[in-house]
Design an enzyme around this catalytic site. Sequence first.
Site, mmCIF file in Angstrom:
data_model
loop_
_atom_site.group_PDB
_atom_site.id
_atom_site.type_symbol
_atom_site.label_atom_id
_atom_site.label_comp_id
_atom_site.label_asym_id
_atom_site.label_seq_id
_atom_site.Cartn_x
_atom_site.Cartn_y
_atom_site.Cartn_z
ATOM 1 N N SER A 118 21.140 -50.788 94.793
ATOM 2 C CA SER A 118 21.634 -51.400 94.082
ATOM 3 C C SER A 118 21.108 -53.161 94.431
ATOM 4 O O SER A 118 21.177 -53.228 95.938
ATOM 5 C CB SER A 118 22.982 -51.755 94.626
ATOM 6 O OG SER A 118 23.499 -53.099 94.024
ATOM 7 N N TYR A 122 15.764 -50.601 87.161
ATOM 8 C CA TYR A 122 15.336 -51.270 87.278
ATOM 9 C C TYR A 122 14.262 -50.925 88.914
ATOM 10 O O TYR A 122 14.546 -50.035 89.561
ATOM 11 C CB TYR A 122 15.818 -52.164 87.767
ATOM 12 C CG TYR A 122 17.243 -52.199 88.225
ATOM 13 C CD1 TYR A 122 18.305 -51.962 87.709
ATOM 14 C CD2 TYR A 122 17.302 -52.440 90.372
ATOM 15 C CE1 TYR A 122 19.435 -52.113 88.667
ATOM 16 C CE2 TYR A 122 18.522 -52.682 90.256
ATOM 17 C CZ TYR A 122 19.211 -52.005 89.934
ATOM 18 O OH TYR A 122 20.343 -51.377 90.858
ATOM 19 N N ALA A 135 26.698 -44.261 82.657
ATOM 20 C CA ALA A 135 26.220 -46.177 82.000
ATOM 21 C C ALA A 135 26.079 -45.470 80.193
ATOM 22 O O ALA A 135 27.017 -46.548 79.321
ATOM 23 C CB ALA A 135 25.054 -46.048 82.445
ATOM 24 N N ASP A 179 29.060 -53.101 81.127
ATOM 25 C CA ASP A 179 27.900 -52.024 80.946
ATOM 26 C C ASP A 179 27.228 -52.516 79.869
ATOM 27 O O ASP A 179 26.210 -53.151 79.633
ATOM 28 C CB ASP A 179 27.238 -50.528 81.331
ATOM 29 C CG ASP A 179 27.774 -50.054 82.778
ATOM 30 O OD1 ASP A 179 27.075 -51.141 83.736
ATOM 31 O OD2 ASP A 179 28.214 -49.187 83.236
ATOM 32 N N GLY A 187 25.290 -39.639 80.127
ATOM 33 C CA GLY A 187 26.932 -39.853 81.654
ATOM 34 C C GLY A 187 27.582 -41.004 81.860
ATOM 35 O O GLY A 187 28.167 -42.086 80.238
ATOM 36 N N SER A 192 23.204 -54.997 93.543
ATOM 37 C CA SER A 192 24.445 -56.171 92.560
ATOM 38 C C SER A 192 24.759 -57.208 94.141
ATOM 39 O O SER A 192 25.123 -58.009 93.850
ATOM 40 C CB SER A 192 25.335 -55.486 92.804
ATOM 41 O OG SER A 192 24.765 -54.332 91.803
ATOM 42 N N LYS A 196 31.232 -43.567 87.386
ATOM 43 C CA LYS A 196 31.200 -44.352 86.378
ATOM 44 C C LYS A 196 32.312 -43.807 85.512
ATOM 45 O O LYS A 196 33.341 -44.066 85.003
ATOM 46 C CB LYS A 196 30.722 -44.971 85.850
ATOM 47 C CG LYS A 196 29.588 -45.786 85.619
ATOM 48 C CD LYS A 196 28.429 -46.485 84.903
ATOM 49 C CE LYS A 196 27.376 -47.254 85.576
ATOM 50 N NZ LYS A 196 28.174 -48.334 86.058
ATOM 51 N N THR A 255 29.703 -48.225 90.448
ATOM 52 C CA THR A 255 27.413 -47.332 89.965
ATOM 53 C C THR A 255 27.701 -45.722 90.046
ATOM 54 O O THR A 255 28.585 -44.731 89.917
ATOM 55 C CB THR A 255 26.687 -48.110 90.388
ATOM 56 O OG1 THR A 255 25.752 -47.730 89.838
ATOM 57 C CG2 THR A 255 26.823 -47.682 92.062
ATOM 58 N N ARG A 289 19.748 -33.465 78.369
ATOM 59 C CA ARG A 289 19.380 -31.626 78.285
ATOM 60 C C ARG A 289 20.902 -30.931 78.645
ATOM 61 O O ARG A 289 20.267 -30.452 78.065
ATOM 62 C CB ARG A 289 18.766 -32.743 80.321
ATOM 63 C CG ARG A 289 20.211 -32.782 81.469
ATOM 64 C CD ARG A 289 18.927 -32.432 82.534
ATOM 65 N NE ARG A 289 20.102 -33.233 83.646
ATOM 66 C CZ ARG A 289 19.208 -33.132 84.728
ATOM 67 N NH1 ARG A 289 18.153 -33.148 84.996
ATOM 68 N NH2 ARG A 289 20.304 -33.396 85.693
HETATM 69 P P1 NDP Z 1 26.070 -40.658 85.669
HETATM 70 O O1 NDP Z 1 25.695 -39.512 87.040
HETATM 71 O O2 NDP Z 1 26.699 -40.838 85.298
HETATM 72 O O3 NDP Z 1 24.983 -39.791 84.811
HETATM 73 C C1 NDP Z 1 22.974 -39.284 84.625
HETATM 74 C C2 NDP Z 1 22.838 -38.992 83.152
HETATM 75 O O4 NDP Z 1 21.376 -38.434 83.715
HETATM 76 C C3 NDP Z 1 23.631 -37.825 82.839
HETATM 77 O O5 NDP Z 1 23.326 -37.127 82.096
HETATM 78 C C4 NDP Z 1 22.556 -36.563 83.394
HETATM 79 O O6 NDP Z 1 22.400 -35.333 82.884
HETATM 80 C C5 NDP Z 1 20.853 -37.327 83.552
HETATM 81 N N1 NDP Z 1 20.058 -36.778 83.865
HETATM 82 C C6 NDP Z 1 19.581 -36.693 85.575
HETATM 83 N N2 NDP Z 1 18.824 -36.339 86.053
HETATM 84 C C7 NDP Z 1 18.398 -36.704 84.161
HETATM 85 C C8 NDP Z 1 16.833 -35.779 84.108
HETATM 86 N N3 NDP Z 1 15.771 -35.672 85.079
HETATM 87 N N4 NDP Z 1 16.684 -35.496 82.570
HETATM 88 C C9 NDP Z 1 17.579 -35.624 81.640
HETATM 89 N N5 NDP Z 1 18.668 -35.973 82.048
HETATM 90 C C10 NDP Z 1 18.862 -36.541 83.385
HETATM 91 O O7 NDP Z 1 24.638 -41.929 85.911
HETATM 92 P P2 NDP Z 1 25.226 -43.425 85.054
HETATM 93 O O8 NDP Z 1 25.246 -42.561 83.363
HETATM 94 O O9 NDP Z 1 25.861 -44.115 86.057
HETATM 95 O O10 NDP Z 1 23.793 -43.692 85.488
HETATM 96 C C11 NDP Z 1 22.605 -43.763 84.526
HETATM 97 C C12 NDP Z 1 21.024 -45.145 85.653
HETATM 98 O O11 NDP Z 1 21.938 -46.130 84.249
HETATM 99 C C13 NDP Z 1 20.910 -44.823 86.941
HETATM 100 O O12 NDP Z 1 20.494 -45.002 87.157
HETATM 101 C C14 NDP Z 1 21.307 -46.076 87.308
HETATM 102 O O13 NDP Z 1 21.233 -46.892 87.730
HETATM 103 C C15 NDP Z 1 21.410 -47.405 85.689
HETATM 104 N N6 NDP Z 1 22.105 -47.851 85.700
HETATM 105 C C16 NDP Z 1 22.241 -49.913 84.976
HETATM 106 C C17 NDP Z 1 22.914 -50.177 84.690
HETATM 107 C C18 NDP Z 1 22.171 -51.791 84.637
HETATM 108 O O14 NDP Z 1 23.024 -52.254 84.919
HETATM 109 N N7 NDP Z 1 20.880 -51.922 84.823
HETATM 110 C C19 NDP Z 1 24.013 -49.632 84.852
HETATM 111 C C20 NDP Z 1 24.594 -48.966 84.752
HETATM 112 C C21 NDP Z 1 23.714 -48.236 85.273
HETATM 113 P P3 NDP Z 1 23.289 -34.083 83.612
HETATM 114 O O15 NDP Z 1 24.694 -34.402 84.047
HETATM 115 O O16 NDP Z 1 22.737 -32.552 82.997
HETATM 116 O O17 NDP Z 1 23.317 -34.133 84.989
#
Ligand code: NDP
Length: 282
Positions: A22, A223, A138, A109, A136, A24, A73, A69, A159
């Site tokens: 991070s 990023y 975000a 977000d 998820g 942040s 979340k 994060t 997925r």
């Molecule tokens: P979560 O763990 O809550 O959700 C992750 C999601 O990604 C789930 O839907 C998960 O599916 C899916 N996923 C993970 N791996 C795969 C894969 N190989 N193929 C398909 N789907 C996949 O994480 P967040 O939602 O909190 O964060 C998601 C991303 O966004 C992170 O990388 C985070 O760093 C980034 N982010 C960036 C921000 C920014 O300001 N730039 C702000 C917020 C987030 P499943 O549940 O089936 O595992």
Amino acid sequence: MSGAVHPRRDRYAVIGNPVAHSLSPEIHARFARDCGQCLVYERLLAPLDGFEATVAAFREAGGRGLNVTVPFKREPAALADRPSERVRQAGAANTLGFDDDGIWADNTDGLGLVADLQGRLGITLSGARLVLLGAGGAARGVVGPLLAAGVERLVVVARRPDQAAELASAFGDPRLEAGGFDVLASLRADIAVNATSAGLSDASLPVPAGFWPCVRFAYDMVYGTRPTRFMQDALAGGCAEASDGLGMLVEQAAESFALWRGVRPATAEVFAAIRASIAGRG
Ligand code: NDP
């Protein structure tokens, strides 16, 4: 009367797992300096089954607020005494504050994503057809602000299609649709936003080959020091342009900072400085 003044440094942190990546802390340190605010901002690694206990310990030690994060979340919505309307609707939060009345929660977000797309990148969201990959925490946080920005259609793809359907039904907006990655084969979109965490392990998403040539802009919430795997895959597949999520990170951080400190920092110079700083590490 004499003697040095030792202002108390309010403590903030970003809580996640993993959290070492991070940026942040660097962003908030720059905001604090620019706004003349006295605070410290750290990284807080919580065990996957220990979010609530880690938050409680931070709060008891005098912490004033947290950014939340991956993968936590969705947890603050149940923990907060005062969730904002955005949190109630999304079922996800990225900002917590602690005061005498308990814990409040908000979600910045979506504001961050919309500000980066429309403000810095010049993308028009009104009337756009958008695909959101991932369902998820975000993804949940950005749906409301994207709808409010006037997108014509928003398809959530995950997925686990049931996860995408659950997200879409939580908002009950006729512009929202949901499905698995297979629906991309017959979908036309102007913008594709990656809200999966696949990029944290440099994994590619199962996007069908015919999808990218029709997409004008690919945006990755992840990023890094170089174009992300998602950006590389999109451009190699025929998508016209791509961006990573550093701008969103800076913008959502500015909104959190404003909620905590009552002053909204300027973001353009901080974005440029952080971009230059991480480029040097690549
Ligand atoms: P979560 O763990 O809550 O959700 C992750 C999601 O990604 C789930 O839907 C998960 O599916 C899916 N996923 C993970 N791996 C795969 C894969 N190989 N193929 C398909 N789907 C996949 O994480 P967040 O939602 O909190 O964060 C998601 C991303 O966004 C992170 O990388 C985070 O760093 C980034 N982010 C960036 C921000 C920014 O300001 N730039 C702000 C917020 C987030 P499943 O549940 O089936 O595992």
